[in-house]
Each structure stands twice: as structure tokens, then as C-alpha cells.
Design a protein around this motif. Structure first.
Motif, PDB file in Angstrom:
ATOM      1  N   PHE A 101       6.944 -12.889   9.182  1.00 32.88           N
ATOM      2  CA  PHE A 101       7.682 -14.077   9.592  1.00 32.88           C
ATOM      3  C   PHE A 101       6.927 -15.372   9.320  1.00 32.88           C
ATOM      4  O   PHE A 101       7.228 -16.412   9.878  1.00 32.88           O
ATOM      5  N   GLY A 102       5.980 -15.319   8.438  1.00 33.86           N
ATOM      6  CA  GLY A 102       5.286 -16.548   8.060  1.00 33.86           C
ATOM      7  C   GLY A 102       3.782 -16.399   8.171  1.00 33.86           C
ATOM      8  O   GLY A 102       3.277 -15.422   8.722  1.00 33.86           O
ATOM      9  N   GLY A 103       3.078 -17.377   7.625  1.00 34.01           N
ATOM     10  CA  GLY A 103       1.621 -17.322   7.684  1.00 34.01           C
ATOM     11  C   GLY A 103       1.060 -16.440   6.592  1.00 34.01           C
ATOM     12  O   GLY A 103       1.761 -16.059   5.654  1.00 34.01           O
ATOM     13  N   SER A 104      -0.217 -16.103   6.745  1.00 36.19           N
ATOM     14  CA  SER A 104      -0.860 -15.319   5.698  1.00 36.19           C
ATOM     15  C   SER A 104      -0.370 -13.884   5.744  1.00 36.19           C
ATOM     16  O   SER A 104       0.006 -13.385   6.808  1.00 36.19           O
ATOM     17  N   LEU A 105      -0.465 -13.257   4.595  1.00 38.00           N
ATOM     18  CA  LEU A 105      -0.050 -11.862   4.505  1.00 38.00           C
ATOM     19  C   LEU A 105      -1.228 -10.962   4.859  1.00 38.00           C
ATOM     20  O   LEU A 105      -2.295 -11.050   4.253  1.00 38.00           O
ATOM     21  N   HIS A 106      -1.019 -10.136   5.894  1.00 35.79           N
ATOM     22  CA  HIS A 106      -2.032  -9.133   6.221  1.00 35.79           C
ATOM     23  C   HIS A 106      -1.398  -7.773   5.994  1.00 35.79           C
ATOM     24  O   HIS A 106      -0.467  -7.391   6.710  1.00 35.79           O
ATOM     25  N   LEU A 107      -1.919  -7.067   4.988  1.00 38.71           N
ATOM     26  CA  LEU A 107      -1.312  -5.778   4.651  1.00 38.71           C
ATOM     27  C   LEU A 107      -1.641  -4.738   5.709  1.00 38.71           C
ATOM     28  O   LEU A 107      -2.733  -4.749   6.303  1.00 38.71           O
ATOM     29  N   ALA A 108      -0.694  -3.847   5.938  1.00 32.24           N
ATOM     30  CA  ALA A 108      -0.927  -2.733   6.854  1.00 32.24           C
ATOM     31  C   ALA A 108      -2.136  -1.945   6.358  1.00 32.24           C
ATOM     32  O   ALA A 108      -2.336  -1.807   5.149  1.00 32.24           O
ATOM     33  N   PRO A 109      -2.941  -1.436   7.283  1.00 27.76           N
ATOM     34  CA  PRO A 109      -4.150  -0.736   6.847  1.00 27.76           C
ATOM     35  C   PRO A 109      -3.842   0.596   6.144  1.00 27.76           C
ATOM     36  O   PRO A 109      -4.607   1.048   5.312  1.00 27.76           O
ATOM     37  N   GLY A 110      -2.731   1.202   6.480  1.00 29.98           N
ATOM     38  CA  GLY A 110      -2.398   2.509   5.892  1.00 29.98           C
ATOM     39  C   GLY A 110      -1.497   2.374   4.676  1.00 29.98           C
ATOM     40  O   GLY A 110      -1.283   1.278   4.149  1.00 29.98           O
ATOM     41  N   ALA A 111      -0.938   3.504   4.266  1.00 36.67           N
ATOM     42  CA  ALA A 111      -0.093   3.527   3.071  1.00 36.67           C
ATOM     43  C   ALA A 111       1.207   2.748   3.279  1.00 36.67           C
ATOM     44  O   ALA A 111       1.895   2.426   2.304  1.00 36.67           O
ATOM     45  N   ALA A 112       1.545   2.422   4.528  1.00 38.95           N
ATOM     46  CA  ALA A 112       2.773   1.658   4.788  1.00 38.95           C
ATOM     47  C   ALA A 112       2.766   0.331   4.051  1.00 38.95           C
ATOM     48  O   ALA A 112       3.822  -0.252   3.810  1.00 38.95           O
TER      49      ALA A 112
END
Ligand code: PLP
Length: 223
Positions: A101-112
Motif C-alpha cells: 500500500f505504498g512506501g518501499s518494497l520489502h519482499l517476503a522472506p520466503g518463496a511467497a
């Protein structure tokens, strides 16, 4: 393949003629030069088994709508290198902390991190298909499909078709026929779903096929 090779991308079974790659030999050759393997099992999983311990694909991809009997839209990627992956298109599934919903992209730690927003109906169908397939005796199903393919190859040769030398064979068979137009017409009028590619007839056998199906294609081949 040499020391400059980073990745070998291969289809376990080739769609066009059923040729089956020897993934264990490929693994040994890739290991010798430090390359990774991307194996696409879309044309085999659901019918043919594979020796995962010997082939150890770095990436294993399958689209479910062929031999896994799923609706189009359900596909899988299995990899131990998922932490290196960056999704081309992030979705609400691929973020760790509501970054969607905004801001920096933090990728899920797992394969998700590589999940796409699911196509709901495809996954409803995929769930039912995978449940059905998981109840089949895998080795018996593989033997059944390979036996049908072998019977078809033999019958097609008897009927005057020619075969490319494919070894080892799979559940997909392509033969060259003498009169492709007439064969195509007879297949259609017998409601047989098979593919004509120029003078080549391509058929594939799943667990739901039987000897009568082989006989029906051979009838269409002979005329
Ligand atoms: C090896 C292989 N992978 C994947 C696919 C599926 O391709 P798509 O997802 O573009 O329909 C096919 C279709 O023939 C195929 O042969």
C-alpha cells in the motif's frame, strides 16, 4: 556447455516430439562446469516420474494445465535459490509487511515473494486436479501411459508411418504420416483431439486413455 555456462534451461519432455531429456546426465554435465539447471516439467509431471535426487534441478517449473489436468492459470516454481529472485511484478502476496500500500518494497522472506495474485477459479480447479492425481498410483499410471504410447508407435509403423528415433520414448509420440490432410480429417470426424503439424501427427496419452483410444487413432491413421 563450458565454464561460461551459467544456466541450462531444458524441457524434461519436448512438446513437439516427446523426446525426453536425461536430467541426471545433464546434472552431472552442469555440475562439471558449475552451471545451474532450470527444468520445465510441464510436459511430463502428472505422467512421468523423475529422479529428483539425481537431477536436483535448481529451478523446477510446471504449468498445471497440461498433464496435471489443472485449469490454465495455476503454475508452480520450486527453487532453493528463491532468496535471489526478484519478482518482475510485485503483488500483495510478495511483500513482507504490507508495503503493497505504498512506501518501499520489502519482499517476503520466503518463496511467497514470487507469488502472483491468484486467479481464484484456476486454483479451485487445480486443488481438485492435484487431489485426484495424488490418489493415482504414480508408477502404474506411468507404465500405463508408456504402454499406450508404445502400442501406438508399433501400430503406426505397421500402418506405414515413420518415426523419428527418439530415445527414451515418452507418453507423447510424433509420427510422419503419408497423407496428413486425410488423416487430419479422419481425426476430426472421429472427435479425436490430436495435433497435425505439417506431415507429423502428434498424440499424447494420459491415464484416462485406454487401448480403444489407441485403436481409434490407428484407424484414423490407416483410413
Ligand atoms: C515445456 C512447456 N512449458 C510450458 C508450456 C506452457 O506454456 P504457456 O504457459 O505459455 O501456455 C508448454 C506448452 O506447450 C510447454 O510445452
Amino acid at each position: 556447455m563450458d565454464e561460461r555456462t551459467v544456466l541450462v534451461a531444458v524441457s524434461h519432455v519436448l512438446s513437439s516430439d516427446g523426446e525426453r531429456a536425461d536430467l541426471a546426465r545433464l546434472r552431472a554435465a552442469a555440475d562439471a562446469v558449475g552451471a545451474r539447471i532450470f527444468a520445465d516439467v510441464t510436459q511430463s509431471l502428472g505422467v512421468l516420474g523423475m529422479d529428483l535426487a539425481a537431477s536436483r534441478p535448481d529451478y523446477l517449473a510446471v504449468h498445471g494445465y497440461k498433464w496435471l489436468l489443472c485449469p490454465r492459470g495455476a503454475a508452480w516454481l520450486v527453487t532453493r535459490h528463491y532468496q535471489e529472485l526478484r519478482p518482475l511484478m510485485a503483488s500483495w502476496r510478495s511483500t513482507a509487511d504490507g508495503g503493497y500500500f505504498g512506501g518501499s518494497l520489502h519482499l517476503a522472506p520466503g518463496a511467497a515473494r514470487c507469488d502472483a495474485s491468484p486467479a481464484w477459479l484456476s486454483w479451485v480447479g487445480a486443488g481438485a486436479a492435484i487431489e485426484l492425481l495424488s490418489r493415482l498410483p504414480a508408477a502404474t499410471a506411468e507404465r500405463h501411459c508408456l504402454a499406450l504410447a508404445a502400442a501406438f508407435r508399433e501400430g503406426a509403423l505397421d500402418a506405414g508411418a515413420t518415426l523419428p528415433g527418439i530415445a527414451p520414448p515418452s507418453h507423447i509420440v510424433t509420427v510422419r504420416v503419408r497423407d496428413p490432410e486425410a488423416v487430419g480429417t479422419r481425426l476430426r470426424s472421429s472427435s479425436i483431439r490430436a495435433r497435425m503439424l505439417g506431415d507429423r501427427l502428434r498424440v499424447g496419452f494420459h491415464y484416462f486413455n485406454n487401448d480403444e483410444d489407441v485403436a481409434a487413432v490407428l484407424r484414423a491413421l490407416r483410413g
